[in-house]
Design an enzyme around this catalytic site. Sequence first.
Site, PDB file in Angstrom:
ATOM      1  N   TYR A 172      -1.788  -0.809  10.197  1.00  0.00           N
ATOM      2  CA  TYR A 172      -1.898  -1.048   8.754  1.00  0.00           C
ATOM      3  C   TYR A 172      -0.679  -0.488   8.015  1.00  0.00           C
ATOM      4  CZ  TYR A 172      -3.787  -1.091   4.008  1.00  0.00           C
ATOM      5  OH  TYR A 172      -3.963  -1.305   2.654  1.00  0.00           O
ATOM      6  N   SER A 186       0.847  -1.196   0.000  1.00  0.00           N
ATOM      7  CA  SER A 186       0.000   0.000   0.000  1.00  0.00           C
ATOM      8  C   SER A 186       0.878   1.239   0.000  1.00  0.00           C
ATOM      9  CB  SER A 186      -0.905   0.016   1.235  1.00  0.00           C
ATOM     10  OG  SER A 186      -1.589   1.262   1.352  1.00  0.00           O
TER      11      SER A 186
END
Length: 267
Positions: free
Chosen positions: A168, A154
């Site tokens: 995350y 990501s």
Amino acid sequence: MRPNFEDIFSVTGKTVLVTGGSRGIGEMIAAGFLAADAKVYISSRNESACAETASRLEETYGGECIPIPADLSGLDGVRYLAAEMAERESGLDILVNNAGASWGGSIDEFPEAGWDKVMNVNVKSVFFLIQRLLPLLRAAGTEHDPARIINIGSVDGLKSSRFDVFSYGASKAAVHHLTRFLAAHLTREHINCNAIAPGAYPTKMLASGFGGRMDDTLWKTFGDANPRGRVGTPEDIAGLAIFLSSRAGAYVVGEVITSDGGVVGTS
């Protein structure tokens, strides 16, 4: 020797496993491989969603899309998925580690459960699924056509997020560096390992930061803030995965490639 540019982007006949393939970016990638005449397995923890998506993708694009539901938050699910693949296939050409989890919370109240869940799904399961599938990947890879591992990271692993998703972001940075470690160990075994770092794509995970609503207004908000003026599309993410899996991408190793419309590259 004259270069051979025929079928340079072909993945016809390859066998692919996409984890987290029942929705979002995983579904987009699975759809792209199916449309490109690959045989695709998808996995997700929701059995009915996994079966429904596989059926819908087959109906839309043809070919074979086989669901194998598995919960990759623990090693039992990892072992189960690897064993099912070994029962069904003698080799695995392409593994797309897309299954992921996120958790939001203020820095003062962020819970241990939110940290552990995200790290287990996003990092631990990626490593151990690769470990368990190495015999199939080794069997498929050759000098001229290596097997491929594509880890979905990501942009939050490359820059700070606007959301309070501490575990995350840390997990995706770990995925990016794990990708380089794996490449260093596996490339000479004819297994290429790369990562894709997506930015804004129209997914449920992205929408969860805005109360879960998924509509054109939300995607336009993200698109207006993007250098390309839009969010990502299935063609964008699937095209990159297919490139990395084809002859065209056979010399790309250990890279983290952003697919974000220029957010990271122009900042």
